[in-house]
Design an enzyme around this catalytic site. Sequence first.
Site, PDB file in Angstrom:
ATOM      1  N   LYS A  53     -11.187  21.339 -24.144  1.00 42.72           N
ATOM      2  CA  LYS A  53     -12.028  21.627 -23.914  1.00 42.72           C
ATOM      3  C   LYS A  53     -12.946  22.471 -25.651  1.00 42.72           C
ATOM      4  CE  LYS A  53     -12.955  21.314 -19.012  1.00 42.72           C
ATOM      5  NZ  LYS A  53     -12.605  21.989 -17.798  1.00 42.72           N
ATOM      6  N   GLN A  97     -12.200  27.462 -14.729  1.00 47.77           N
ATOM      7  CA  GLN A  97     -11.652  25.913 -14.366  1.00 47.77           C
ATOM      8  C   GLN A  97     -10.816  25.942 -12.707  1.00 47.77           C
ATOM      9  OE1 GLN A  97     -10.990  23.448 -17.274  1.00 47.77           O
ATOM     10  NE2 GLN A  97      -9.691  22.899 -15.131  1.00 47.77           N
ATOM     11  N   ASP A 120     -20.919  23.442 -15.521  1.00 49.28           N
ATOM     12  CA  ASP A 120     -20.171  22.185 -15.017  1.00 49.28           C
ATOM     13  C   ASP A 120     -21.081  21.810 -13.516  1.00 49.28           C
ATOM     14  OD1 ASP A 120     -17.534  22.047 -15.632  1.00 49.28           O
ATOM     15  OD2 ASP A 120     -16.221  23.577 -14.395  1.00 49.28           O
TER      16      ASP A 120
END
Length: 282
Positions: A53, A97, A120
């Site tokens: 990422k 995460q 997200d």
Amino acid sequence: MCAKLIDGKKISSKIKDELKTKVAQLKTDGIHPTLAVVLVGEDPASKVYVRNKKRACDYIGIRSLSYELSEKTTEQELLDLVHDLNTREDVHGILVQLPLPGHIDEEKVICDIDPSKDVDGFHPYSVGSLSIGKEGFISCTPAGIMQLLKRSDISIDGKECVVIGRSNIVGKPIGLLLLRENGTVTTCHSRTKDLPEVCRRADILVVAIGKAKYINETFIKKGAVIIDVGMNRDENGKLCGDVDFDACCEVASAITPVPGGVGPMTIAMLMHNCVIAAQRLS
Ligand code: NAP
């Protein structure tokens, strides 16, 4: 004859290049898109995802702030960091995460992310916005699938769409997105009766079950489009999807490979969400 390959590597590269141009423009307007990436603990797979990422951010020109916290970080310490990032004007996107260590309540952490920075798309506000067609962030894997279809000129309008899997991060949102584009959507799961028969109705079949090569040619209508979300290891430890590619590509009209299909799209759409967040917040 083998089906047309839907090349996620190529399509995601194009999206990243488009975003690179967009970010360069934003910077000339004084907007510097910034993503905060929070990793708790030492999970090796999570470390790889976070590294990828950050690499994508570097390529596109998005600033990434890295928070690598010890496994022993308390829930309150993590929530304090999230609250701090929520209030920072120079941070546009927050990514925590997953999975988090067992002593931290993931849902609580996700719910505390400011929905306007929820790149997200996991916050209940984002999920609710998607279901009622309001502006919000769409989770990255389903958003990536929609781009694969659109950029391959596969129309959804009026098509029979069958989704196998009903998870919050793939199955449910992709069903809603296909519905939004006027597909006739059926969602299947582990209790579905006669799965092959239901799948054979599909013009577009999205498979997200997490079982290596589970779907073979007996599930496929001739000419169907197959999107394989699965990421599994086969008996030789090789990365493979939920679909038996070799068997199904003889029947389908178009198909995503694994690797190189849906996988690369997820990070591209995360980058897309960061750029949108920066635009909306500036
Ligand atoms: P998940 O949360 O484990 O959900 C799996 C779903 O499949 C469940 O709804 C389950 O039904 C259903 N299912 C399992 N076995 C089935 C069967 N035999 N017949 C019909 N349905 C069945 O998985 P997920 O998070 O959605 O992920 C699915 C796959 O996609 C995994 O391989 C994952 O690694 C991959 N993935 C890839 C990406 C990417 O970026 N490419 C992103 C996310 C996930 P029940 O609800 O009834 O249990």
